[in-house]
Design a protein around this motif. Structure first.
Motif, PDB file in Angstrom:
ATOM      1  N   ARG A   1      44.993  43.849   7.657  1.00 36.35           N
ATOM      2  CA  ARG A   1      45.005  45.156   6.987  1.00 36.35           C
ATOM      3  C   ARG A   1      44.839  46.279   8.016  1.00 36.35           C
ATOM      4  O   ARG A   1      45.537  47.282   7.982  1.00 36.35           O
ATOM      5  N   ALA A   2      43.891  46.083   8.952  1.00 35.12           N
ATOM      6  CA  ALA A   2      43.634  47.118   9.958  1.00 35.12           C
ATOM      7  C   ALA A   2      44.876  47.322  10.830  1.00 35.12           C
ATOM      8  O   ALA A   2      45.263  48.465  11.126  1.00 35.12           O
ATOM      9  N   ALA A   3      45.528  46.223  11.218  1.00 34.09           N
ATOM     10  CA  ALA A   3      46.716  46.338  12.077  1.00 34.09           C
ATOM     11  C   ALA A   3      47.809  47.130  11.357  1.00 34.09           C
ATOM     12  O   ALA A   3      48.456  48.010  11.946  1.00 34.09           O
ATOM     13  N   ALA A   4      48.019  46.844  10.061  1.00 34.54           N
ATOM     14  CA  ALA A   4      49.066  47.544   9.300  1.00 34.54           C
ATOM     15  C   ALA A   4      48.727  49.026   9.187  1.00 34.54           C
ATOM     16  O   ALA A   4      49.586  49.897   9.383  1.00 34.54           O
ATOM     17  N   THR A   5      47.441  49.324   8.908  1.00 37.90           N
ATOM     18  CA  THR A   5      47.036  50.726   8.736  1.00 37.90           C
ATOM     19  C   THR A   5      47.220  51.491  10.052  1.00 37.90           C
ATOM     20  O   THR A   5      47.731  52.613  10.065  1.00 37.90           O
ATOM     21  N   GLU A   6      46.825  50.863  11.159  1.00 41.12           N
ATOM     22  CA  GLU A   6      46.911  51.554  12.453  1.00 41.12           C
ATOM     23  C   GLU A   6      48.373  51.778  12.860  1.00 41.12           C
ATOM     24  O   GLU A   6      48.732  52.845  13.368  1.00 41.12           O
ATOM     25  N   LEU A   7      49.209  50.775  12.596  1.00 42.85           N
ATOM     26  CA  LEU A   7      50.620  50.936  12.961  1.00 42.85           C
ATOM     27  C   LEU A   7      51.263  52.035  12.119  1.00 42.85           C
ATOM     28  O   LEU A   7      52.068  52.832  12.609  1.00 42.85           O
ATOM     29  N   ARG A   8      50.912  52.064  10.838  1.00 40.84           N
ATOM     30  CA  ARG A   8      51.498  53.097   9.966  1.00 40.84           C
ATOM     31  C   ARG A   8      51.019  54.488  10.387  1.00 40.84           C
ATOM     32  O   ARG A   8      51.792  55.452  10.378  1.00 40.84           O
TER      33      ARG A   8
ATOM     34  N   GLY B   1      58.323  51.286   1.820  1.00 42.31           N
ATOM     35  CA  GLY B   1      59.437  51.346   2.757  1.00 42.31           C
ATOM     36  C   GLY B   1      59.836  50.000   3.332  1.00 42.31           C
ATOM     37  O   GLY B   1      60.905  49.860   3.908  1.00 42.31           O
ATOM     38  N   SER B   2      59.006  48.974   3.159  1.00 41.15           N
ATOM     39  CA  SER B   2      59.326  47.670   3.746  1.00 41.15           C
ATOM     40  C   SER B   2      60.303  46.937   2.815  1.00 41.15           C
ATOM     41  O   SER B   2      59.921  46.088   2.013  1.00 41.15           O
ATOM     42  N   PHE B   3      61.578  47.263   2.959  1.00 40.49           N
ATOM     43  CA  PHE B   3      62.571  46.827   1.965  1.00 40.49           C
ATOM     44  C   PHE B   3      62.864  45.339   2.017  1.00 40.49           C
ATOM     45  O   PHE B   3      63.480  44.792   1.111  1.00 40.49           O
ATOM     46  N   ILE B   4      62.385  44.646   3.039  1.00 43.60           N
ATOM     47  CA  ILE B   4      62.578  43.189   3.112  1.00 43.60           C
ATOM     48  C   ILE B   4      61.861  42.508   1.933  1.00 43.60           C
ATOM     49  O   ILE B   4      62.225  41.416   1.530  1.00 43.60           O
TER      50      ILE B   4
ATOM     51  N   GLU C   1      57.904  56.275   3.280  1.00 47.63           N
ATOM     52  CA  GLU C   1      58.945  55.234   3.195  1.00 47.63           C
ATOM     53  C   GLU C   1      59.592  55.061   4.563  1.00 47.63           C
ATOM     54  O   GLU C   1      59.834  53.937   5.013  1.00 47.63           O
ATOM     55  N   LEU C   2      59.860  56.185   5.228  1.00 51.77           N
ATOM     56  CA  LEU C   2      60.448  56.104   6.572  1.00 51.77           C
ATOM     57  C   LEU C   2      59.500  55.365   7.525  1.00 51.77           C
ATOM     58  O   LEU C   2      59.940  54.547   8.348  1.00 51.77           O
ATOM     59  N   VAL C   3      58.208  55.621   7.386  1.00 49.91           N
ATOM     60  CA  VAL C   3      57.226  54.939   8.229  1.00 49.91           C
ATOM     61  C   VAL C   3      57.338  53.419   8.021  1.00 49.91           C
ATOM     62  O   VAL C   3      57.367  52.638   8.983  1.00 49.91           O
ATOM     63  N   GLY C   4      57.445  52.991   6.767  1.00 50.42           N
ATOM     64  CA  GLY C   4      57.556  51.560   6.470  1.00 50.42           C
ATOM     65  C   GLY C   4      58.837  50.957   7.011  1.00 50.42           C
ATOM     66  O   GLY C   4      58.854  49.831   7.527  1.00 50.42           O
ATOM     67  N   MET C   5      59.946  51.709   6.925  1.00 50.88           N
ATOM     68  CA  MET C   5      61.218  51.208   7.448  1.00 50.88           C
ATOM     69  C   MET C   5      61.138  51.065   8.969  1.00 50.88           C
ATOM     70  O   MET C   5      61.579  50.074   9.550  1.00 50.88           O
ATOM     71  N   ALA C   6      60.557  52.083   9.606  1.00 51.31           N
ATOM     72  CA  ALA C   6      60.449  52.053  11.071  1.00 51.31           C
ATOM     73  C   ALA C   6      59.553  50.894  11.511  1.00 51.31           C
ATOM     74  O   ALA C   6      59.848  50.202  12.492  1.00 51.31           O
ATOM     75  N   LEU C   7      58.483  50.665  10.753  1.00 50.09           N
ATOM     76  CA  LEU C   7      57.574  49.574  11.086  1.00 50.09           C
ATOM     77  C   LEU C   7      58.297  48.226  10.980  1.00 50.09           C
ATOM     78  O   LEU C   7      58.193  47.369  11.866  1.00 50.09           O
ATOM     79  N   LEU C   8      59.060  48.063   9.910  1.00 47.87           N
ATOM     80  CA  LEU C   8      59.821  46.825   9.723  1.00 47.87           C
ATOM     81  C   LEU C   8      60.786  46.606  10.898  1.00 47.87           C
ATOM     82  O   LEU C   8      60.873  45.513  11.456  1.00 47.87           O
TER      83      LEU C   8
END
Ligand code: HEM
Length: 402
Positions: free
Chosen positions: A186-193, A88-91, A229-236
């Motif tokens: 890695r931990a920060a990305a996993t927790e945010l997702r 989802g991180s389309f950047i 994918e939505l989770v990745g977009m929202a995170l971005l």
């Protein structure tokens, strides 16, 4: 070409000037507009520094933005790629895959939709200033104003509870910190997702008037978009939506306090905010380490050959000071025509949030100038605490009084 002989990138500011992106000594080592430099991760990359060349590079389809491509220029040691953490991180996506996700957000960030949230931005800025004034001076303007304003706005737009801001602020700081150890990243990305994944589930059951709810009911429920994918977009959006604008506000205030005449002019005439913000975007260019890409075929940029498989970085900070486009580009001049700046990038990945960022910056700076006319630095201005290791340049704190 011996990699160890090349100048080391990223550059740092001169000790006494946080606004200049490269020291004279480092600049002198660049032997042309497209130069090879050494990366802290061991490899090398082409560095593209002229305004026209940066545009040519970013509009070319000969470059990929996919971080997983072998040879992609990275500024920090990465843990082995985890595609699941990037969905989802389309950047960092190319071609149709990128367009498919970006298009789902285009309408949300169009100028006319951002104009609709003008009252929200006004309220958020006034609320932050009320709180600052109620607590009284001295204050840290980064923690008390620059961070909460964009953070509250993006939380509202996405439907993320602001009460959780400390949780995601700490973790997004880690994601942007080039010095953070890979397991921590890695931990920060996993927790945010995981956090945003739960939020998507909550909104699926009880939709609200926000972007995550809309995408959940209109795209995920119809099978057009997968929940992760939505989770990745929202995170971005969450990361890009508050770190960047917050750093712009902090640095802008520091710069304006060094140019009190411009601050007084803004206080007298809020309409000056438009031009001022464009020049601040140009002059500060907070995405200092530039935009990394990998050539997917042989190409020429500014007449310089770049071969398939070679890395290149579009250095926005120097392109934005290119004297060919901005006369006396090393100087700050709010009355110049700065609108050709590349602070938001260029081409297919050009910042989707720019109408929002501009709106927030104009209101934040104009209201601050008006409501705190006695604003002054409360510490030695020559030594501000900058965040040098962050991908997005900014101040760690800005002690002020009024
Ligand atoms: C002053 C503030 C900002 C600056 C300087 C900035 C800068 C940038 C730059 C340089 C890029 C291009 C990246 C590339 O080509 O690799 C970009 C992309 C992006 N920005 Fe911003 N940004 C700002 C604010 C925002 C805000 C407020 C949001 C969201 C609400 C946002 C969301 C995004 C997104 C989603 C992308 C990826 C676009 C794509 O890949 O198609 N940005 N930004």
């Amino acid at each position: 070409m011996r990699t160890e002989d090349l100048p080391l990138f990223p550059f740092r500011s001169p000790d006494d000037d946080p606004f200049t992106p490269v020291t004279a000594a480092d600049r002198a080592r660049l032997d042309g507009p497209v130069t090879a430099v050494r990366l802290p991760t061991g490899g090398w990359t082409w560095l593209v520094t002229r305004h026209a060349d940066v545009k040519e590079m970013l509009r070319s389809d000969a470059f990929s933005a996919d971080l997983d491509a072998p040879g992609f220029p990275v500024l920090r040691k990465m843990s082995p790629s985890s595609p699941q953490n990037r969905r989802g991180s389309f950047i960092r996506m190319d071609g149709q895959a990128h367009l498919r996700l970006r298009r789902m957000l285009t309408a949300e960030f169009m100028i006319r939709n951002i104009a609709r949230i003008a009252p929200l931005i006004d309220d958020v800025v006034d609320g932050a200033l009320d709180a600052l004034q109620a607590a009284g001076p001295p204050a840290d303007l980064v923690a008390g104003f620059a961070l909460p304003v964009p953070s509250l706005v993006i939380c509202h737009l996405l439907g993320v509870p602001y009460a959780d801001h400390e949780f995601f602020q700490v973790r997004s700081g880690i994601l942007l910190d080039r010095d953070a150890p890979p397991p921590q990243v890695r931990a920060a990305a996993t927790e945010l997702r995981a956090y945003l994944g739960e939020l998507v589930e909550t909104r699926r059951a009880r939709p609200g008037d926000d972007l995550i709810s809309r995408l959940t009911t209109e795209r995920v429920a119809t099978g057009e978009l997968e929940a992760d994918e939505l989770v990745g977009m929202a995170l971005l959006l969450l990361i890009a939506g508050h770190e960047t604008t917050a750093n712009m506000i902090g640095l802008s205030v520091l710069l304006l306090l060094q140019h009190p005449g411009h601050l007084a002019a803004l206080r007298a005439d809020e309409d000056l905010a438009d031009g001022l913000v464009e020049e601040l975007l140009r002059y500060l260019t907070i995405v200092r380490t530039g935009l990394p890409r990998l050539a997917t075929r042989d190409v020429e940029i500014g007449g310089h050959p770049i071969r398939a498989g070679e890395p290149a970085i579009a250095l926005l900070s120097l392109a934005n000071r290119d004297d060919e486009v901005f006369a006396g580009g090393a100087g700050f001049d709010p009355y110049r025509q700065a609108h050709q700046h590349l602070a938001f990038g260029f081409g297919v990945h050009q910042c989707i949030g720019q109408p929002l960022a501009r709106a927030e910056l104009r209101v934040a700076l104009a209201r601050l100038a008006r409501r705190l006319p006695g604003l002054a630095l409360a510490a030695d201005p020559a030594k501000p605490a900058t965040r040098d290791s962050s991908i997005v340049y900014g101040l760690a704190e800005l002690p002020v009084t009024w």
